[in-house]
Enzyme design. Sequence first.
Site, PDB file in Angstrom:
ATOM      1  N   CYS D 130       0.839  -1.197   0.000  1.00 30.94           N
ATOM      2  CA  CYS D 130       0.000   0.000   0.000  1.00 30.94           C
ATOM      3  C   CYS D 130       0.874   1.246   0.000  1.00 30.94           C
ATOM      4  CB  CYS D 130      -0.918   0.042   1.216  1.00 30.94           C
ATOM      5  SG  CYS D 130      -1.949   1.528   1.195  1.00 30.94           S
ATOM      6  N   ASN D 192      -0.351  -4.125  -7.105  1.00 28.67           N
ATOM      7  CA  ASN D 192      -0.949  -3.008  -6.388  1.00 28.67           C
ATOM      8  C   ASN D 192      -0.696  -1.749  -7.231  1.00 28.67           C
ATOM      9  OD1 ASN D 192      -2.081  -1.365  -4.331  1.00 28.67           O
ATOM     10  ND2 ASN D 192      -1.367  -2.803  -2.782  1.00 28.67           N
TER      11      ASN D 192
HETATM   12  C1  FMN Z   1      -9.843   3.149  -4.201  1.00 27.20           C
HETATM   13  C2  FMN Z   1      -8.896   2.006  -4.113  1.00 27.20           C
HETATM   14  C3  FMN Z   1      -8.621   1.413  -2.885  1.00 27.20           C
HETATM   15  C4  FMN Z   1      -7.734   0.356  -2.790  1.00 27.20           C
HETATM   16  N1  FMN Z   1      -7.505  -0.240  -1.568  1.00 27.20           N
HETATM   17  C5  FMN Z   1      -6.699  -1.325  -1.492  1.00 27.20           C
HETATM   18  C6  FMN Z   1      -6.527  -2.031  -0.267  1.00 27.20           C
HETATM   19  O1  FMN Z   1      -7.122  -1.695   0.748  1.00 27.20           O
HETATM   20  N2  FMN Z   1      -5.684  -3.105  -0.233  1.00 27.20           N
HETATM   21  C7  FMN Z   1      -5.019  -3.518  -1.364  1.00 27.20           C
HETATM   22  O2  FMN Z   1      -4.271  -4.495  -1.302  1.00 27.20           O
HETATM   23  N3  FMN Z   1      -5.188  -2.890  -2.532  1.00 27.20           N
HETATM   24  C8  FMN Z   1      -6.002  -1.804  -2.630  1.00 27.20           C
HETATM   25  N4  FMN Z   1      -6.186  -1.182  -3.850  1.00 27.20           N
HETATM   26  C9  FMN Z   1      -5.470  -1.696  -5.028  1.00 27.20           C
HETATM   27  C10 FMN Z   1      -6.369  -2.619  -5.848  1.00 27.20           C
HETATM   28  O3  FMN Z   1      -6.755  -3.746  -5.112  1.00 27.20           O
HETATM   29  C11 FMN Z   1      -5.655  -3.061  -7.148  1.00 27.20           C
HETATM   30  O4  FMN Z   1      -4.484  -3.764  -6.798  1.00 27.20           O
HETATM   31  C12 FMN Z   1      -5.255  -1.903  -8.022  1.00 27.20           C
HETATM   32  O5  FMN Z   1      -6.248  -0.892  -7.981  1.00 27.20           O
HETATM   33  C13 FMN Z   1      -5.011  -2.297  -9.478  1.00 27.20           C
HETATM   34  O6  FMN Z   1      -6.168  -2.821 -10.076  1.00 27.20           O
HETATM   35  P1  FMN Z   1      -7.179  -1.930 -10.975  1.00 27.20           P
HETATM   36  O7  FMN Z   1      -6.347  -1.202 -11.964  1.00 27.20           O
HETATM   37  O8  FMN Z   1      -8.126  -2.915 -11.565  1.00 27.20           O
HETATM   38  O9  FMN Z   1      -7.869  -0.983 -10.043  1.00 27.20           O
HETATM   39  C14 FMN Z   1      -7.076  -0.111  -3.954  1.00 27.20           C
HETATM   40  C15 FMN Z   1      -7.355   0.480  -5.179  1.00 27.20           C
HETATM   41  C16 FMN Z   1      -8.238   1.516  -5.291  1.00 27.20           C
HETATM   42  C17 FMN Z   1      -8.501   2.134  -6.637  1.00 27.20           C
END
Ligand code: FMN
Lengths: 259, 259, 313, 313
Positions: D130, D192
Site C-alpha cells: 500500500c 498493487n
Molecule cells: C480506491 C482504491 C482502494 C484500494 N484499496 C486497497 C486495499 O485496501 N488493499 C489492497 O491491497 N489494494 C487496494 N487497492 C489496489 C487494488 O486492489 C488493485 O491492486 C489496483 O487498484 C489495481 O487494479 P485496478 O487497476 O483494476 O484498479 C485499492 C485500489 C483503489 C482504486
Amino acid sequence: MITQEVCTVVSNRQIADSIYAMVLSGNITDAMDQPGQFVHVKVADGLDPLLRRPISIASINKEDRSFMIVYRKQGKGTSLLAEKQSGMTVDVLGPLGNGFPAAEVKPGQTAILIGGGVGVPPMYELAKQLARNGVKVISVIGFQSEGAVFFEQELARFGAVYVTTADGTYGRKGFVTDILGDLGTTADFVFACGPTPMLRAIENGQYGAKTYLSLEERMGCGIGACFACVCHTKEDPKGFSYKKVCSDGPVFQAGEVVI
Amino acid sequence: MITQEVCTVVSNRQIADSIYAMVLSGNITDAMDQPGQFVHVKVADGLDPLLRRPISIASINKEDRSFMIVYRKQGKGTSLLAEKQSGMTVDVLGPLGNGFPAAEVKPGQTAILIGGGVGVPPMYELAKQLARNGVKVISVIGFQSEGAVFFEQELARFGAVYVTTADGTYGRKGFVTDILGDLGTTADFVFACGPTPMLRAIENGQYGAKTYLSLEERMGCGIGACFACVCHTKEDPKGFSYKKVCSDGPVFQAGEVVI
Amino acid sequence: MSSLSIRLPGLNLKNPVMPASGCFGFGREFSQLYDLSLLGAIMVKATTPEPRFGNPTPRVAETPGGMLNAIGLQNPGLEKVYHEELPWLEQFDVPIIANIAGSTEDDYVKVAEQLSKAPNVHALELNISCPNVKTGGIAFGTDPEMARTLTKKVKEVSDVPVYVKLSPNVSDIVKIAKAVEDGGADGLTMINTLLGMRIDLMTGQPILANKTGGLSGPSVKPVAIRMIYEVSQYVSIPIIGMGGIQSAEDVIEFFLAGASAAAVGTQNFVDPFVCPKIIDELPELVTRLGADHISELTGRSWKKHERLAYYRP
Amino acid sequence: MSSLSIRLPGLNLKNPVMPASGCFGFGREFSQLYDLSLLGAIMVKATTPEPRFGNPTPRVAETPGGMLNAIGLQNPGLEKVYHEELPWLEQFDVPIIANIAGSTEDDYVKVAEQLSKAPNVHALELNISCPNVKTGGIAFGTDPEMARTLTKKVKEVSDVPVYVKLSPNVSDIVKIAKAVEDGGADGLTMINTLLGMRIDLMTGQPILANKTGGLSGPSVKPVAIRMIYEVSQYVSIPIIGMGGIQSAEDVIEFFLAGASAAAVGTQNFVDPFVCPKIIDELPELVTRLGADHISELTGRSWKKHERLAYYRP
Ligand SMILES: Cc1cc2nc3c(=O)[nH]c(=O)nc-3n(C[C@H](O)[C@H](O)[C@H](O)COP(=O)(O)O)c2cc1C
Ligand SMILES: Cc1cc2nc3c(=O)[nH]c(=O)nc-3n(C[C@H](O)[C@H](O)[C@H](O)COP(=O)(O)OP(=O)(O)OC[C@H]3O[C@@H](n4cnc5c(N)ncnc54)[C@H](O)[C@@H]3O)c2cc1C
Ligand SMILES: Cc1cc2nc3c(=O)[nH]c(=O)nc-3n(C[C@H](O)[C@H](O)[C@H](O)COP(=O)(O)OP(=O)(O)OC[C@H]3O[C@@H](n4cnc5c(N)ncnc54)[C@H](O)[C@@H]3O)c2cc1C
Ligand SMILES: Cc1cc2nc3c(=O)[nH]c(=O)nc-3n(C[C@H](O)[C@H](O)[C@H](O)COP(=O)(O)O)c2cc1C
Ligand code: FES
Ligand code: FES
C-alpha cells in the site's frame, strides 16, 4: 508537402463484410498525387485511441478536393471510423510516404495490379492513373470469401479483373498467385499490396520485369522520425542499413528490402 | 433501488453562463424520489474520461419518465456533457445517496431553501415537493454575477426568492448569508447546498430549528464501496467514526458531520 | 524579456519546450513541418559508438492512454551523427541536447567526448534508462553506484554540461538522483519509459518482437509528476521534465511539480505540431496563473509561496 | 465441469474473476446490485488491528486512463471485520480473501492469525504494497528481506494459504517475488498501485490531500502484464493478476501473461456490473481461443505450446 487538416466526412458506407469506404474532403488533396501513398488518421479527439492509424489513399478527386479511404473495421480505431457520419470530421496527416511509380510505366506497356484484402484499395487510384496514361491494366484481387469482395466493378473500368477467394465462394478458389501462374502474360510492371506472405510469393514468382510491393508495419509517427517501422535492406539483411516503411516506403521495388 | 441505465437525452440547453440543463429519459426515474439525491454519470464510452461524474437530480417527472440535471461546464467531463444533443445517450447510475427529508416538513411549516451556484439545482425538486405538501417555501440563491443566475423564475413558482451576486451585478450584492441575517423569519427547516464555506456559515448561523446540508466530495464509486468520500462525524471529529458523502449523504443534518 | 526564456546549465533557451529524445529523430522530418528554430532545444535520438539497427519489428504497440516502444536504440552511429546529423542541424538557431547511450562505460565516454565537441551541442543527456536493450541502458539507471560512476566518467570528458536521464523503473528514484548529482551531473531529465507489455489475444504472444517495451504517453504522467515532485525537493540541480505531456497545461503541471523545462515525446506522433502549439499557448497561461515568468512556477507545489492567482480556464 | 472453475491454494473457485481489495468494500454495497455468489471470490478491504480513518480528503483524482487514490487503509478494524463484516458475508456462496495490513510485523501477524480463522476466509492477501500509509505497507514490499520475513511470520500463524500482494514500485519485481515465495507464500497477487501524483493548476497544489496516491486503472495494465509475464516464469506459485482490467479480453491477456485468476479494481467504479459481465462473457471467449478450459491459457505467451486457434473478434 505533408499537411495536417481536419477533413470533413462526405460519405462513409459499408461496401463489403466489415469493409467501409469513406470519402473525405479537404485541401490536403492538393498535395496528393501518387497512388500508394497513405494518410495517418486520428479517429477521435482525446486519448482513446491515442495514436493515428495509417490508411492508404484509395482514390483522389482533385476537382472537388476529396479523397477516398477504404478500411476494414477491425480494432478500436477502425470501429470508431466506421461510426462517423457525413458532416463529421477526421483529423488527417498526409499524404505520407512514397507510392507506386505510375509515371515510370509507358503507354502501351502492361501492368499487373495485385491486391489482397485491404491491400486492394490503393490499386484503384493506381489503375485509374495507369489507364489514363494508356497502360494496359490487369487486376488480380484476392479475398477470404464472397462477402469480403469489393472493387471488382471499379477496377473493371480499367481492364481485366481476376478475383480469387480463399474458400472458393466467389471467383477462383485459392490465392492471387494461382491466377498469376496461369496468366501467361509477362507484364512490364507488377504492383502489389496485401499481406506479407502474398508479397513474398509475388517477389519470388517474378511475374513481371519490374515489381513494386507496398509493405505494412506498425507505426508511431508515420513521417520517419521514430524508427518504429524500419526494415532491413536486401543487400545488408543482417546489418544496420535500413529503410523506413512510412517515409522511404510503403512502396519498395522487389529486392530492395527484406520482407 | 440503484440501477444503471443508458438514458436518452431529451434536451440539453444552456441556461446561464456555463450552466446547462439536460433532460434525460429512462426507467431509472421510477426509483427517484428524494430531492437531493444524485446520479453518477459516465459521459463518454471508453477511457476519456474514465470515471463517472456525480450530478444532483434537479427535477423528476414521473409521468414521462424523465429527470433533469443542471451542471456547470467546467472540466473534461462536463464539457463533453455539454456537447450532447437530444437523441444521444448517457450512462446513468442512480439514484444515489440520501437526499433532503422533504416528508419531515409538515404542511404549514416554513422551509428556507438555500443554494449557491451549482448547489441551486436540487433546490428545484425540493421546492416542488415541499410546496406540493403545503409547506411555505422561501428560496435564497447566490451566484458570482448576473450572467450566472438561473432558476429564479422556476423557484418563484413555489414561494419568495431572494437572489445575491458576489459582485452585485444582480439582486443583492454579497452572499446568501447576508439575506438570511435580514430575513427575520425563524424557519422550521433550513435546507442548503453549495460551496463548503457557505455551508459552514449556514451551520453556524442557525437560521432554522432544523438544518440539512448537502455536501460535495470527490468520488470514486458513488455507492459507498471505495471510501473516497468520507468525512468525520461531529461527535468524534478526530477519531475513526465516519460518514460517506455518497451513500450516507450527500445530505446530512447540521451537526452530524464535520464540514 | 519573454516570460518563457530559461537559463539552465549550458542552455540558454528561448523557451522551455523541446521534443524528447527518440521522438524527433535528428529533426529532419519535423523540419518539413515547421521551423525548428521555434523550439527551445532539441533532444536528438540516442547515439551509440557504432551504428545500430535496433530490435526486430513490431516495435510499437498502443496501450490505454499510451504506447509501448522497443526501438532498441537504432541510430546511425557516432561518426555519422557527428559528421552529418549535427552539422545539418546547425542551420537552425536551436541548441541541441545529445542523447548518449551504449553498452559499456567506455561506449558512453567515447560518444560523450566526441559529441560534446560539436558546436551546436550545448548539453549531453546521458541515457542510463533505456529499457529496450539487453546490455547497458537501464542497468546503469537502476544501480545508484553504477550511475554515479558513469556520470563522473562522462563529466570528466565532456566539454558541455551533462544531464542524466532517469528511469522510473526503480524503488527509490531519489536515491538514484542523488547518486548522479553526487557524480557531478549538471541536471536531470526524467522520466524515461516504464517497462510494459501487451499480449495479442490472436496469437497469444507479446505484440512487440522484443516482448517488453517502454511505456510512454499520457498514462505515465502521474508517475512522472510524482517522481519530479520528490526528486526536485532533494537535489539542487535542475530537472527537465517529461512523460505524457500533451498541452501547455501539462507543461505547467511539470513546472509546479519541480521541473525547470519540459520535453514532449509521444505527443509528437499524435499531433506533429504540438511543440510550437504549446510554445504559443504558454505565455498567456503563465500570465493567467499570476506569474511574470514561467520559472516562478518551478516547484510551487512544494515551495512555501503565496497562493497562485485564481486560475480561470 | 465449467471451463472457468479454478483450483488455487485454499481456493476452489467457480470462476477466476473477483473484485480487487479496496474496490468493493466488504461487499454490502454491491450486494444491492447483484448476487455476490456469482463471483469467483471477493478480496475484501484491507484490515488493520485497530480501526483507521485513513487520509484526509480529497482521496481520489482522475488521471489519463486511470485514477489516483490515497484512501490510507480506512477500515473498521480487526474486531469489527471479524465479528460483523465476515459473518455478514457468510450468506453468500463465495470464498473470501482477506486483505491484511498494518504498520508493524506484529500488526500483520495479529490480523492474519484471527482472520484466517473465519469460516468463510479461504485465503489471506498480505498487503505489503500500500503506497498510501506512512509506516508499513510499501516498505515491506520494496525490501526483499523484509518481505520474506513477514511472509514467514504470517505463514506460521495462518490457518489458510497466504497470498502476497506485490508492489510495482520496485526495480526488480522478480527478486521480491522470489523472496516471498521463499518465505512460504502460497501465491502472489499483483499488482498493487503505482505511486503517482496530480497537481491542480488552480491551486498549484497536489489534488490529493495526501499529495501522492496509487495509480490504478487501464493506464497501468501494460506494467501489470509485463510484471506478471516476468514473475510467472520465475516462481512456481500461482498469481492472481490485476491492474486495469475492464473486460473479458483483458482477463485473458492476464492469463496469457501468466496469471491463474484475475481481479478487477477500478472498473467496478466505472461499471458496477463489470464482474458478472466478464464472468458471462468468458466461456465463449475461451472457446473462441481454442481452449477447453481457461487454465490452459495461463502463461501461454511464454510456455512452449501449439499456437492458439485463430481468434475472430
Ligand atoms: C480506491 C482504491 C482502494 C484500494 N484499496 C486497497 C486495499 O485496501 N488493499 C489492497 O491491497 N489494494 C487496494 N487497492 C489496489 C487494488 O486492489 C488493485 O491492486 C489496483 O487498484 C489495481 O487494479 P485496478 O487497476 O483494476 O484498479 C485499492 C485500489 C483503489 C482504486
Ligand atoms: C501504409 C499502410 C497502409 C494501410 N492501408 C490500409 C487500408 O487502406 N485499409 C485498411 O483497412 N487497412 C490499412 N492498413 C492497416 C491499418 O493501419 C490497420 O488495420 C489499422 O491501423 C487498425 O487499427 P485499429 O484501431 O482498428 O486496430 P487495433 O488493433 O486496435 O490497433 C492497435 C494499434 O495497432 C496498429 N495496427 C493494427 N493493425 C495494423 C496493421 N495491419 N498495420 C499497421 N498497424 C496496425 C494500429 O495502427 C494501432 O496503433 C494500412 C497499414 C499501413 C502501414
Ligand atoms: C453529490 C454531488 C452532487 C453534485 N451535483 C452537481 C450539480 O448538480 N451540478 C454541477 O454542476 N455539479 C455538481 N457536482 C459537482 C460535479 O460533480 C463536478 O463539477 C464534476 O464532477 C466536474 O467534472 P469535470 O469532468 O467537468 O471536471 P474535472 O475537473 O475534469 O474532473 C476531474 C475529476 O474530479 C472530480 N471533480 C471535479 N470537481 C468536483 C467537485 N466539485 N465535486 C466532486 N468531484 C469533482 C470529477 O468528478 C472527476 O473525477 C456535484 C458533486 C457531488 C459530489
Ligand atoms: C518511440 C520512442 C523512442 C524513444 N527513444 C529514446 C531514446 O533514444 N533515448 C531516450 O533517452 N529516450 C527515448 N524515448 C523516451 C522519451 O524520450 C521520453 O522520455 C518518454 O517517451 C516519456 O515522454 P512521453 O510520454 O512524452 O513520450 C523514446 C520514446 C519513444 C516513444
Ligand atoms: S512510423 Fe515513425 S519512422 Fe516510420
Ligand atoms: S465514492 Fe466510493 S465510498 Fe463514496
